[in-house]
Design a protein around this motif. Structure first.
Motif, PDB file in Angstrom:
ATOM      1  N   UNK A 155      -9.730  65.487  69.530  1.00 14.57           N
ATOM      2  CA  UNK A 155      -9.582  65.932  70.908  1.00 14.57           C
ATOM      3  C   UNK A 155      -8.116  65.956  71.300  1.00 14.57           C
ATOM      4  N   UNK A 156      -7.866  66.356  72.538  1.00 15.32           N
ATOM      5  CA  UNK A 156      -6.518  66.246  73.101  1.00 15.32           C
ATOM      6  C   UNK A 156      -6.631  65.451  74.386  1.00 15.32           C
ATOM      7  N   UNK A 197     -16.611  70.031  64.664  1.00 16.49           N
ATOM      8  CA  UNK A 197     -17.553  70.385  65.712  1.00 16.49           C
ATOM      9  C   UNK A 197     -16.802  71.237  66.715  1.00 16.49           C
ATOM     10  N   UNK A 198     -17.549  72.149  67.308  1.00 12.14           N
ATOM     11  CA  UNK A 198     -16.909  73.125  68.179  1.00 12.14           C
ATOM     12  C   UNK A 198     -16.685  72.542  69.572  1.00 12.14           C
ATOM     13  N   UNK A 199     -15.435  72.526  69.972  1.00 16.26           N
ATOM     14  CA  UNK A 199     -15.109  71.928  71.266  1.00 16.26           C
ATOM     15  C   UNK A 199     -14.965  72.977  72.365  1.00 16.26           C
ATOM     16  N   UNK A 205     -14.362  83.629  69.926  1.00 13.27           N
ATOM     17  CA  UNK A 205     -15.144  83.971  68.739  1.00 13.27           C
ATOM     18  C   UNK A 205     -15.493  82.732  67.917  1.00 13.27           C
ATOM     19  N   UNK A 206     -14.531  81.806  67.799  1.00  9.86           N
ATOM     20  CA  UNK A 206     -14.731  80.659  66.922  1.00  9.86           C
ATOM     21  C   UNK A 206     -15.303  79.446  67.642  1.00  9.86           C
ATOM     22  N   UNK A 207     -14.998  79.332  68.932  1.00  9.19           N
ATOM     23  CA  UNK A 207     -15.513  78.188  69.694  1.00  9.19           C
ATOM     24  C   UNK A 207     -14.855  76.870  69.328  1.00  9.19           C
ATOM     25  N   UNK A 208     -13.686  76.958  68.710  1.00 11.28           N
ATOM     26  CA  UNK A 208     -13.026  75.737  68.246  1.00 11.28           C
ATOM     27  C   UNK A 208     -11.526  75.903  68.438  1.00 11.28           C
ATOM     28  N   UNK A 209     -10.927  75.007  69.202  1.00 13.54           N
ATOM     29  CA  UNK A 209      -9.519  75.196  69.568  1.00 13.54           C
ATOM     30  C   UNK A 209      -8.595  75.100  68.357  1.00 13.54           C
ATOM     31  N   UNK A 210      -8.913  74.203  67.437  1.00 14.95           N
ATOM     32  CA  UNK A 210      -8.020  74.038  66.278  1.00 14.95           C
ATOM     33  C   UNK A 210      -8.107  75.254  65.360  1.00 14.95           C
ATOM     34  N   UNK A 230       0.761  61.656  74.911  1.00 13.55           N
ATOM     35  CA  UNK A 230      -0.250  62.722  74.801  1.00 13.55           C
ATOM     36  C   UNK A 230      -0.634  62.837  73.336  1.00 13.55           C
ATOM     37  N   UNK A 231      -1.930  62.793  73.081  1.00 11.32           N
ATOM     38  CA  UNK A 231      -2.413  62.776  71.705  1.00 11.32           C
ATOM     39  C   UNK A 231      -3.245  64.021  71.448  1.00 11.32           C
ATOM     40  N   UNK A 232      -2.946  64.658  70.339  1.00 13.23           N
ATOM     41  CA  UNK A 232      -3.727  65.816  69.934  1.00 13.23           C
ATOM     42  C   UNK A 232      -4.289  65.494  68.554  1.00 13.23           C
ATOM     43  N   UNK A 233      -5.551  65.130  68.511  1.00 19.45           N
ATOM     44  CA  UNK A 233      -6.145  64.599  67.282  1.00 19.45           C
ATOM     45  C   UNK A 233      -6.953  65.684  66.594  1.00 19.45           C
ATOM     46  N   UNK A 234      -6.638  65.911  65.366  1.00 15.28           N
ATOM     47  CA  UNK A 234      -7.341  66.943  64.602  1.00 15.28           C
ATOM     48  C   UNK A 234      -8.825  66.585  64.479  1.00 15.28           C
ATOM     49  N   UNK A 235      -9.718  67.463  64.958  1.00 12.79           N
ATOM     50  CA  UNK A 235     -11.135  67.101  64.883  1.00 12.79           C
ATOM     51  C   UNK A 235     -11.662  67.153  63.459  1.00 12.79           C
ATOM     52  N   UNK A 236     -12.695  66.384  63.213  1.00 18.87           N
ATOM     53  CA  UNK A 236     -13.335  66.418  61.896  1.00 18.87           C
ATOM     54  C   UNK A 236     -12.607  65.624  60.842  1.00 18.87           C
TER      55      UNK A 236
END
Lengths: 216, 360
Positions: free
Chosen positions: B163-164, A130-132, A68-73, B138-144
């Motif tokens: 990204x991750x 941005x949507x990942x 639904x959101x298109x964004x993993x975070x 392993x890096x999980x970087x908060x986007x934006x």
């Protein structure tokens, strides 16, 4: 009452071994507790039941929110908020047999809220996200490039829709839910949901053809 | 054109990683135990929150508008906008004999394998730069987020927005794997010194003396320059618009218009993740609808240089074989077919490829 132990969400029931009068006790895994049983135990404040309920339903909630959101975070955030809220207001769950449905309703509500927040941030020029996870990125590995291309086009079309139309359409055509369930998840009347899905479908089908599940 | 069949969930991957579920549960459990309470947002509080957010955002907007290009003049505090651990501690080195996972103040996470060592080179409101001295992270970087992340790893430098991914230092090599999002890998061992990686892709960079042992890759001479700039979110809409326009034009049989739209998409947005798909679509258009196989071959080669997703790459290799053969270049077709077989021994097109080549 039979003695029991709990580990990793499983309930082990102690049974006397056949032919033995006492002493040795065999621990056998009990059948998986039903959602209703877990719901009752959560209501009684048993924390292990919360984790068992999470383990059972989190994959579906996360998958749904990702699509639904298109964004993993954002999907992870919404999944977390969904369960936290559900456990906080567990006393409001009236029908314990329908705990899963109630949970998904909360998740959809949270997705709506996330879209509203995004819109506010975008209006203020503060949305740098941005949507990942567009739909084509969520496609199974064995999906053809042509179908993946169509999913990309679908994603572009869906991004042009308002969330109030986009979410019901996705629940109907992507998740395959019956209209009644879509209405329930979105807290709307059946008539409203039908209208919103039809509006969205007109826009989507300008760009590509969707077979099946035609709501006319 | 393929049609989609509802429900589309049949075509989507429903697998979820255990590590992700575990990470989310960890946060829920922390909330439930009261160590990090989650505020309940009921009616008036929601509007209160929205109002407060509006005021704060307006204030921030004014600040950014007045001092948009003078970040270095911002007041330096103890943390200077730097990343800290979840508990607010600053750090200069991460890693030790045992595996460790560090959650950072912006929600990003760094997980290091046993025996790894990561040293921080710069940590401020604009940049988080580090060097992986040894091991794997392993890096999980908060986007934006506001910071540019840079991970140095000897042979390669990895640049990230959100990204991750993981970086591993091996004997004489560096391995970069991307789970989500996009990274730019810079290394003198790469063509044009840069390669973009997107979700599901990995890149092994070997030291020069070991480079000849590297696994087969597309012949560099056949590949145009790879994308060299960061994805520009501001341009994303126009790429989307071009792709949508091309799709509509294809549906109407306006091949020429579709070709123009796709060529424009490739020219203007080569660094964006969907550029590979635009190239693939253009190649198909030229090969299937226009009967221009030589141009199609060039475009499929271009597609492969744009780091397509694994499934698209396999199709592009297959289509490249067809285009080369149809354009009267059997040697190039055979080379591409060999490459396909090496890369995808049990590929979707293996049987078709054999049959198709046998017929020629």
């Amino acid at each position: 009452m039979q003695p029991c132990a709990k580990a990793w969400g499983h309930v082990f029931v102690a049974k006397p071994r056949a032919g033995k009068s006492g002493g040795l006790i065999l621990l056998e895994p009990a059948p998986e507790p039903s959602d209703a049983e877990l719901a009752r135990r959560i209501a009684r404040g048993e924390r292990w039941a919360e984790e068992a309920f999470y383990r059972r339903h989190a994959p579906q909630v996360l998958t749904l929110t990702q699509r639904l959101l298109g964004n993993s975070w954002d999907a992870e955030d919404v999944t977390q908020e969904t369960f936290v809220t559900a456990f906080e207001i567990w006393h409001q769950l009236r029908d314990q047999e329908r705990a899963r449905s109630w949970l998904l309703q909360i998740a959809v509500r949270k997705v709506h809220r996330k879209f509203r927040r995004r819109r506010l941030l975008r209006l203020l020029g503060l949305d740098r996200n941005w949507d990942d996870l567009p739909l084509d990125a969520l496609a199974r590995e064995d999906v053809s490039a042509e179908a993946r291309s169509e999913l990309m086009v679908l994603n572009l079309a869906l991004n042009r829709l308002a969330p109030k139309s986009k979410i019901p359409w996705m629940l109907r055509y992507i998740e395959g839910l019956p209209l009644e369930e879509v209405a329930e998840r979105c807290d709307c009347s059946l008539a409203t949901i039908k209208r919103r899905i039809a509006d969205a479908h007109r826009i989507v089908t300008r760009h590509l053809t969707i077979e099946g599940e035609d709501d006319g | 054109m393929a049609k989609l069949r509802a429900p589309l969930s049949n075509q989507l991957d429903a697998r979820v990683e255990d590590a992700t579920l575990q990470r989310i549960w960890g946060r829920i459990a922390a909330d439930r135990s009261g160590s990090r309470p989650v505020p309940r947002r009921t009616g008036a509080r929601v509007w209160g929150f929205a109002g407060a957010a509006l005021v704060v955002a307006l204030a921030l907007a004014i600040v950014f508008t007045r001092w948009p290009r003078q970040p270095s003049q911002l007041p330096v505090t103890a943390t200077n906008g730097s990343l800290t651990t979840r508990t607010g501690e600053s750090f200069a080195v991460l890693g030790e004999a045992r595996a460790s996972t560090q959650e950072l103040s912006d929600g990003s996470t760094i997980a290091l394998d046993p025996g790894s060592r990561l040293e921080v080179l710069a940590n401020n409101s604009q940049t988080f730069a580090s060097v992986l001295r040894q091991g794997r992270g392993s890096f999980s970087v908060r986007p934006g987020g506001p910071r540019r992340w840079v991970v140095e790893a000897g042979l390669a430098t990895v640049e990230v927005v959100g990204t991750r991914f993981s970086v591993a230092r091996l004997a004489g090599a560096v391995l970069v794997k991307v789970e989500h999002g996009i990274v730019l890998v810079r290394s003198s061992q790469l063509q044009d010194d840069v390669q973009r990686l997107s979700a599901g892709q990995e890149l092994l960079i070997r030291a020069p003396e070991a480079a000849h042992e590297a696994p087969a890759a597309p012949p560099p001479s056949a590949l145009p320059a790879a994308a060299t700039t960061n994805a520009a979110p501001a341009n994303r809409t126009s790429l989307d618009a071009l792709l949508t326009r091309a799709t509509d034009q294809r549906r109407k049989g306006d091949w020429r218009g579709a070709e123009e739209s796709l060529r424009q998409a490739l020219a203007d947005h080569a660094s964006e993740p969907q550029a590979a798909l635009a190239a693939f679509t253009l190649g198909k258009l030229l090969l299937d609808s226009q009967g221009r196989p030589a141009e199609a071959a060039r475009i499929f080669t271009r597609c492969l240089s744009l780091s397509p997703p694994a499934s698209l790459a396999e199709d592009a290799w297959f289509r490249l074989v067809q285009a080369q053969a149809k354009s009267g270049n059997p040697r190039a077709a055979a080379a591409a077919a060999r490459e396909y077989r090496v890369r995808y021994p049990a590929g979707r097109h293996t049987r078709d490829l054999a049959r198709w080549l046998d017929e020629r």
